[in-house]
Design a protein around this motif. Structure first.
Motif, short mmCIF file in Angstrom:
data_model
loop_
_atom_site.label_atom_id
_atom_site.label_comp_id
_atom_site.label_asym_id
_atom_site.label_seq_id
_atom_site.Cartn_x
_atom_site.Cartn_y
_atom_site.Cartn_z
N ALA A 274 0.63 -1.14 0.10
CA ALA A 274 0.00 -0.06 -0.12
C ALA A 274 0.93 1.34 -0.04
O ALA A 274 0.86 2.28 -0.56
N CYS B 3 0.31 2.54 4.82
CA CYS B 3 0.84 1.27 5.40
C CYS B 3 -0.22 0.72 6.51
O CYS B 3 -0.18 1.66 7.63
N PRO B 4 -0.97 -0.45 6.35
CA PRO B 4 -1.98 -0.69 7.48
C PRO B 4 -1.16 -1.00 8.69
O PRO B 4 -1.88 -0.99 9.63
N LYS C 136 12.00 2.96 6.97
CA LYS C 136 11.63 1.65 7.35
C LYS C 136 12.67 0.66 7.10
O LYS C 136 13.52 0.95 6.70
S1 SF4 Z 1 4.21 -3.28 5.57
FE1 SF4 Z 1 5.82 -2.54 4.27
S2 SF4 Z 1 5.50 -3.15 2.39
FE2 SF4 Z 1 3.55 -3.46 3.36
S3 SF4 Z 1 2.44 -1.53 3.13
FE3 SF4 Z 1 3.49 -1.35 5.10
S4 SF4 Z 1 5.52 -0.40 4.56
FE4 SF4 Z 1 4.62 -1.28 2.83
#
Ligand code: SF4
Ligand code: SF4
Lengths: 216, 354
Positions: B153, B189-190, B205
Motif C-alpha cells: 500500500a 501502510c496498514p 522503514k
Molecule cells: S508493511 Fe511494508 S511493504 Fe507493506 S505496506 Fe507497510 S511499509 Fe509497505
C-alpha cells in the motif's frame, strides 16, 4: 502582471517590509484547489475525497526588478504560521511561483513529458527556496540553487514572502525559466497550508497562466 | 493496484509459540540501522504484547491498506507520541548533581527540558498486560517489521514513485533521494511500519538488511533471535523453511490478511493451554486465547493450523517423527535461514574510512 523596474538594492527589495514595496499594491490572484481527479495516486484521491483543502481563496502578488534580480512579493491569509515540522503528522506552509519552460506547457498537472515547468518553491522551514523542475505530477526534482533567495514574515494572520532570483538566467541550473527585462512570459502560483496537512498536489493554485510583463 | 510481480520473493516466518518477548531482535535492528539523529524514536522491528494497543498506539484503528474490492482505504498519520517518543533521562542530576544518594533515574518526555514530565506512552507500553481473568488470563508476543508486501500500500500511495520492490528478492525499499517527506506511505501502510525522519524530512522503514542479503547474511533480527523464532528464505526454494511452512505445511499465516497488502511476513499462530471452567476443572473444549481473537488477527484458517500443530505435536510425543516439529524446533539453527547462512564476522570488511 507588470514587473516594474526600480532603482533599489537587493537587500531592500528582498525585505517584505522594505520601502520599495510601499508603493505597489500588487494584484489579486484567485486560487482554487487542485482537482482531485488529477492527483497521481488512488490513495491521495481516496484519502482527500470530502476533505477540504486548497482553501486559500486568493493572494496578492507584486513584482519588481532592479535590472539584476527579479522579486515577487506574495501575501496571503493564514491564521497559523506552520514554519517547523515538529511532529510526524505535521506539515509546513509553502508557496511556489511557476513558469513554463516550454511555451505551451500545461499548468494543470505541473507540465507533461517533454513540456516542463519550473517552480521556485519556498517552504517555511527552509532558509532558501529550492528550484523545482517538473514534467508532470510526481516527477518534480528539487535542487538547491544559489541564485534563489527568500525572506518571509508572518504578521497579523498573513504570510508575507519575497522570493527572488537573478535575471537573465545567471547561475541558473538546467530546467530554470530565464526571465529577461523587456520580455513577456507567463507565471502561476500555488499555496500549501501546513496546518491542514497539505503537501504535494494537495494545494491551492491559480487556475491558469497569467501574463508576466517585465519592464525594460 | 495490481500485485507487484517480482522474480523471487524472500519471506519471514515468525513462530509465535516460541517468541520470548525479549526484544533482542528489536535491539539488533536499532544498533544496526536506527542509531542516527532523527531516528531516536524509530523501531523498525518491534515486539508487542497481544492483546494490546500495538505500536503505534491503537494501530488497528488507523486504517490504510485495501478494502475487499481492492480499493485504497484512507489511513491516519500517527504522531511521534503515538509511536512513543524516545525518552530522556535525568543523567546530569543523578551522576553530576551531587545527588547520587537521593535522586534516581527516571524517564522524561523529550523536549520537556528540566521539567520531569513522565511519559504516558511508549513502544510496547502495555507489555505483559494481555487480557482475561485469572486463572484464564493470557497473552502472547507479536513481532512486526515491514511486511515487504506483494501488494504494498505504501508503494501504491506514493505520488513520487519513491518506493520500489526489488526484482531479485521482492523486498520493498524507499529511495531516500526521491522521497520528499510527503508521508502518504505512512498513512497508507496498514501495519504502520514507516517512520518519518524529521531532520532529514524523509520516510524510513525496515530494509530487510538488504546489504547483508547481498552478502548471503540473514537479516540481523533473524540471526540474533535467541528464541529460534525467525525463519527466513526464498518462498520458491523447496529447501527453505519458509517454503515448507508456508506452502507445504501451510501453518504460517498472514497478519490481518483482510488488509489486502499480501505480506511476506507470516506467523505460526500461538497455541495456548486449556481454560479452567467455573468448577476449576480443565475445559478441553476451549483454549485460553479465545479462537475469535485469533481469527480476528489471522483469519479463519487459524483453526485448521492449530489443529495441524496439535496433531504433529501428538505424533512427536508418541515418539513418531514429525517433519513439521523438526522444522519448528529448529534443531539446526542455520537451517532456519538457508541459504543466507554466511557468518557476517567472517566477511572481509572494507577498510574503515578515516
Ligand atoms: S508493511 Fe511494508 S511493504 Fe507493506 S505496506 Fe507497510 S511499509 Fe509497505
Ligand atoms: S529476538 Fe526472537 S524471541 Fe526475542 S522478541 Fe524477537 S522474535 Fe521474540
Amino acid at each position: 502582471m507588470l514587473v516594474k523596474r526600480v532603482d533599489a538594492k537587493k537587500e531592500e527589495l528582498l525585505d517584505p517590509a522594505g520601502a520599495a514595496w510601499r508603493k505597489s499594491r500588487g494584484s489579486k490572484v484567485v486560487l482554487s484547489p487542485t482537482p482531485l481527479d488529477i492527483q497521481p495516486t488512488e490513495y491521495v484521491r481516496v484519502s482527500w475525497r470530502g476533505r477540504p483543502y486548497g482553501k486559500v481563496p486568493s493572494m496578492r502578488v507584486s513584482a519588481l526588478h532592479n535590472g539584476r534580480d527579479i522579486f515577487f512579493r506574495l501575501v496571503w491569509e493564514d491564521d497559523s504560521a506552520d514554519s517547523k515540522i515538529a511532529d510526524t503528522n505535521q506539515f509546513v506552509d509553502a508557496v511556489a511561483v511557476l513558469f513554463p519552460i516550454a511555451a505551451d506547457a500545461p499548468l494543470i498537472g505541473m507540465g507533461i513529458k517533454g513540456k516542463p515547468v519550473n517552480a521556485w518553491f519556498w517552504r517555511a522551514d527552509w532558509e532558501q527556496p529550492k528550484n523545482v523542475a517538473a514534467e508532470g505530477m510526481g516527477t518534480t526534482q528539487r535542487r538547491d540553487d544559489p541564485a534563489l533567495a527568500a525572506k518571509a514574515r508572518h504578521t497579523r494572520g498573513q504570510w508575507d514572502v519575497v522570493i527572488s532570483r537573478s535575471l537573465n538566467g545567471k547561475r541558473a541550473p538546467k530546467g530554470t525559466a530565464t526571465l529577461q527585462a523587456g520580455t513577456i512570459s507567463k507565471i502561476a502560483f500555488a499555496i500549501w497550508q501546513g496546518a491542514n496537512q497539505e503537501r504535494a498536489g494537495i494545494k491551492a493554485f491559480s487556475l491558469d497562466w497569467q501574463e508576466l510583463q517585465i519592464e525594460a | 493496484m495490481a500485485e507487484q510481480q517480482v522474480q523471487r520473493q524472500v519471506a519471514f516466518v515468525f513462530d509465535l509459540n516460541k517468541c520470548l518477548g525479549c526484544q533482542t531482535c528489536t535491539i539488533s535492528c536499532k544498533t544496526l540501522w536506527t542509531d542516527q539523529p532523527g531516528m531516536e524514536y524509530m523501531w523498525w522491528n518491534i515486539v508487542n504484547t497481544m492483546p494490546g494497543r500495538g505500536t503505534p498506539r491503537d494501530r488497528d484503528q488507523m486504517g490504510g491498506g485495501f478494502d475487499a474490492g481492492g480499493n485504497a482505504r484512507p489511513g491516519v498519520l500517527p504522531s511521534a507520541a503515538d509511536f512513543g517518543e524516545a525518552w530522556e533521562f535525568n543523567y546530569d542530576e543523578v551522576f553530576y548533581g551531587g545527588k547520587g544518594q537521593s535522586a534516581y533515574l527516571h524517564p522524561r518526555r523529550p523536549g520537556t527540558n528540566g521539567v520531569a514530565e513522565a511519559p504516558d506512552w511508549g513502544p510496547n507500553w502495555d507489555e505483559d498486560q494481555g487480557a482475561g481473568e485469572y486463572p484464564n488470563s493470557y497473552y502472547f508476543y507479536l513481532p512486526t517489521i515491514c511486511m515487504h508486501c506483494a501488494n504494498p500500500a505504501c508503494l501504491a500511495a506514493c505520488p513520487r514513485q519513491a518506493i520500489f520492490k526489488r526484482e531479485e528478492d521482492g523486498i520493498v525499499l524507499i529511495d531516500e533521494e526521491r522521497c520528499d517527506g510527503y508521508r502518504f506511505c505512512m498513512e497508507a501502510c496498514p501495519y504502520k511500519r514507516i517512520y518519518f525522519n524529521q531532520p532529514r524530512s524523509i520516510s524510513q522503514k525496515c530494509v530487510a538488511c538488504f546489504a547483508r542479503l547481498e552478502q548471503g547474511v540473514a537479516p540481523a533480527c533473524v540471526r540474533q533471535c535467541p528464541g529460534r523464532v525467525r525463519h527466513f528464505g526464498y518462498l520458491d526454494d523447496p529447501e527453505s523453511d519458509v517454503h515448507k511452512l508456508v506452502e507445504v505445511w501451510k501453518v504460517a499465516l498472514r497478519l490481518h490478511p483482510e488488509w489486502g497488502t499480501k505480506p511476506n511476513v507470516y506467523y505460526v499462530p500461538p497455541l495456548s493451554p486449556y481454560r479452567f471452567d467455573e468448577n476449576g476443572d480443565i475445559d478441553e473444549a476451549n483454549s485460553r486465547i479465545p479462537m475469535e481473537y485469533l481469527r480476528s488477527l489471522f483469519g479463519l484458517e487459524v483453526d485448521g493450523v492449530l489443529a495441524t500443530l496439535k496433531e504433529e505435536m501428538a505424533k512427536a510425543r508418541r515418539g513418531e517423527r514429525s517433519e513439521l516439529m523438526d522444522i519448528l524446533i529448529a534443531y539446526r539453527w542455520q537451517d532456519m535461514f538457508k541459504p543466507f547462512v554466511q557468518d557476517p564476522g567472517e566477511l572481509e570488511r572494507p577498510p574503515v574510512k578515516a
